[in-house]
Design a protein around this motif. Structure first.
Motif, short mmCIF file in Angstrom:
data_model
loop_
_atom_site.label_atom_id
_atom_site.label_comp_id
_atom_site.label_asym_id
_atom_site.label_seq_id
_atom_site.Cartn_x
_atom_site.Cartn_y
_atom_site.Cartn_z
N ASP A 2 3.13 6.78 -4.38
CA ASP A 2 2.99 6.77 -2.93
C ASP A 2 3.45 5.41 -2.39
O ASP A 2 2.78 4.39 -2.60
CB ASP A 2 1.52 7.03 -2.57
CG ASP A 2 1.30 7.13 -1.07
OD1 ASP A 2 2.24 6.86 -0.30
OD2 ASP A 2 0.17 7.47 -0.67
N LEU A 3 4.56 5.40 -1.66
CA LEU A 3 5.09 4.14 -1.15
C LEU A 3 4.18 3.52 -0.08
O LEU A 3 4.13 2.29 0.05
CB LEU A 3 6.49 4.34 -0.58
CG LEU A 3 7.61 4.55 -1.60
CD1 LEU A 3 8.94 4.80 -0.89
CD2 LEU A 3 7.73 3.35 -2.52
N GLU A 4 3.45 4.34 0.66
CA GLU A 4 2.52 3.78 1.64
C GLU A 4 1.39 3.03 0.94
O GLU A 4 0.93 1.99 1.41
CB GLU A 4 1.96 4.89 2.54
CG GLU A 4 2.96 5.43 3.54
CD GLU A 4 3.54 4.34 4.44
OE1 GLU A 4 2.76 3.49 4.92
OE2 GLU A 4 4.77 4.33 4.63
N ALA A 5 0.97 3.56 -0.20
CA ALA A 5 -0.06 2.86 -0.97
C ALA A 5 0.49 1.55 -1.51
O ALA A 5 -0.20 0.52 -1.53
CB ALA A 5 -0.56 3.75 -2.10
N ARG A 7 2.93 -0.20 -0.15
CA ARG A 7 3.05 -1.10 1.00
C ARG A 7 1.69 -1.69 1.38
O ARG A 7 1.58 -2.88 1.72
CB ARG A 7 3.66 -0.33 2.18
CG ARG A 7 3.98 -1.20 3.38
CD ARG A 7 4.78 -0.44 4.42
NE ARG A 7 6.15 -0.20 3.97
CZ ARG A 7 6.62 0.96 3.57
NH1 ARG A 7 5.83 2.02 3.55
NH2 ARG A 7 7.87 1.08 3.17
N THR A 8 0.64 -0.89 1.28
CA THR A 8 -0.70 -1.37 1.58
C THR A 8 -1.15 -2.41 0.55
O THR A 8 -1.75 -3.44 0.89
CB THR A 8 -1.69 -0.19 1.60
OG1 THR A 8 -1.26 0.76 2.58
CG2 THR A 8 -3.11 -0.67 1.94
N LEU A 25 -1.50 -3.54 9.35
CA LEU A 25 -0.88 -2.22 9.20
C LEU A 25 -1.28 -1.24 10.30
O LEU A 25 -0.80 -0.10 10.32
CB LEU A 25 -1.27 -1.62 7.84
CG LEU A 25 -0.74 -2.36 6.60
CD1 LEU A 25 -1.38 -1.78 5.34
CD2 LEU A 25 0.77 -2.29 6.51
N ILE A 27 -4.15 0.28 10.67
CA ILE A 27 -4.95 1.38 10.15
C ILE A 27 -6.37 0.86 9.93
O ILE A 27 -6.65 -0.33 10.11
CB ILE A 27 -4.37 1.93 8.82
CG1 ILE A 27 -4.31 0.82 7.76
CG2 ILE A 27 -2.98 2.54 9.04
CD1 ILE A 27 -3.83 1.29 6.40
N ARG A 35 -6.26 3.95 0.01
CA ARG A 35 -4.91 3.83 -0.54
C ARG A 35 -4.90 2.98 -1.81
O ARG A 35 -4.21 3.33 -2.79
CB ARG A 35 -3.97 3.22 0.50
CG ARG A 35 -3.66 4.15 1.67
CD ARG A 35 -2.72 3.49 2.65
NE ARG A 35 -2.45 4.33 3.81
CZ ARG A 35 -1.67 3.99 4.82
NH1 ARG A 35 -1.07 2.79 4.80
NH2 ARG A 35 -1.48 4.80 5.84
N LEU A 72 9.64 -1.47 -2.54
CA LEU A 72 9.77 -1.38 -1.08
C LEU A 72 11.18 -1.75 -0.63
O LEU A 72 11.72 -1.13 0.30
CB LEU A 72 8.74 -2.28 -0.41
CG LEU A 72 7.27 -1.90 -0.67
CD1 LEU A 72 6.34 -2.89 0.02
CD2 LEU A 72 6.97 -0.47 -0.20
N GLU A 76 13.85 0.68 1.36
CA GLU A 76 14.53 0.30 2.60
C GLU A 76 16.04 0.48 2.48
O GLU A 76 16.68 0.97 3.41
CB GLU A 76 14.20 -1.17 2.93
CG GLU A 76 12.80 -1.39 3.49
CD GLU A 76 12.61 -0.70 4.83
OE1 GLU A 76 13.56 -0.71 5.64
OE2 GLU A 76 11.52 -0.15 5.07
#
Length: 311
Positions: A2-5, A7-8, A25, A27, A35, A72, A76
């Protein structure tokens, strides 16, 4: 993964606190914790140790951090590669020394800020398939060969009518001519080993030969332009056709002559092809540039095959 995880995780590592990372973020802190917990389950190890000052990386977290940053960055680059306006404009010019390549060099000089990927595809079927799949944005072609109409989703615009010239060696009977009528070429051997059956240029030269009673030979292996030029220079009985904008260099000792062909002037019609739904902003810039900088079409005293799309 999970890229959001990921990034977090990077945000917490940089902030040193779950709360500040959540604010960065936009959130909730609970979402940050979820995450990170999910990422730790995926990796099979703890990434942070909670302290009075916030969150500190564990040994595993320290080992993972540089790889997380690279993940990441790769993501991009992947997004940028397919996002119109953020990736290079990909254009097929067929070959490096022909007119289409020159047109793209002119475009690059006029718009150096536009990134370009120039590719060279041999046949029109490959080029059209690449346009439809999104592998390229545009291709220079002569359209449309008889019996092979363009698909409905492919657009085209005529961009250049390139006059043909006769190329001879110094001992050829026409070598001293300032120009030669196409009727005067009947009976002369014109050798073009690069004309491949089924190609656009084969269809063009077949029609040219039939229309004016010419002898165009495509015999023998094609060893490339250097071998062709060597043979033309050394063989008084042979000549070949070459586009006015084709850029070739040969030794001074060859003594080759480029002779304009007239009455009428046979022109090779170059068109630009693209997919009608292609949103790349530089594509419109390219079309406008070509429209403003190339000569008119269907000029008096020229010849082209009847199957060329007059657009």
């Amino acid at each position: 993964m999970d890229l959001e995880a990921v990034r977090t995780f990077v945000a917490v590592a940089e902030a040193g606190q779950f709360q500040k990372a959540a604010a960065d973020l936009s959130i909730t802190q609970q979402a940050v914790s979820k995450r990170i917990a999910s990422l730790e389950r995926t990796l099979g190890g703890r990434l942070f140790t909670r302290t009075a000052r916030g969150a500190e990386l564990t040994i595993d977290g320290q080992a993972f951090l540089p790889h997380a940053g690279e993940l990441l960055r790769v993501a991009e680059r992947a997004v940028a590669a397919v996002r119109p306006g953020r990736r290079p404009l990909r254009v097929d010019v067929i070959a490096s020394r022909v007119a289409a390549s020159g047109l793209m060099r002119g475009f690059h000089r006029a718009y150096p800020e536009i990134e370009l990927d120039v590719v060279m595809l041999f046949d029109i079927e490959t080029a059209v398939a690449a346009i439809r799949s999104g592998a390229i944005d545009a291709s220079f072609r002569a359209v449309a060969v008889p019996g092979r109409p363009l698909p409905e989703d492919i657009e085209s615009i005529r961009v250049l009518d390139e006059p043909l010239q006769l190329l001879t060696g110094p001992a050829h009977t026409l070598a001293g001519a300032r120009s030669v009528t196409i009727a005067a070429l009947a009976g002369h051997r014109i050798w073009m080993p690069g004309v491949v059956p089924g190609s656009e240029w084969a269809a063009y030269y077949d029609d040219l030969a039939t229309e004016f009673g010419l002898t165009i030979e495509a015999t023998g292996p094609n060893f490339g332009s250097d071998a062709l030029l060597d043979t033309i220079a050394d063989t008084p009985a042979l000549a070949t056709f070459m586009g006015e904008h084709t850029r070739l260099v040969w030794p001074a000792g060859h003594g080759l002559r480029r002779i304009p062909v007239t009455e009428p002037v046979p022109v090779y019609p170059h068109s630009l092809l693209w997919h009608r739904d292609n949103p790349h902003p530089a594509l419109a810039t390219l079309r406008a540039h070509l429209a403003a900088t190339t000569a008119g079409h269907h000029a008096a005293g020229t010849w082209e095959p009847s199957w060329v799309i007059p657009r």
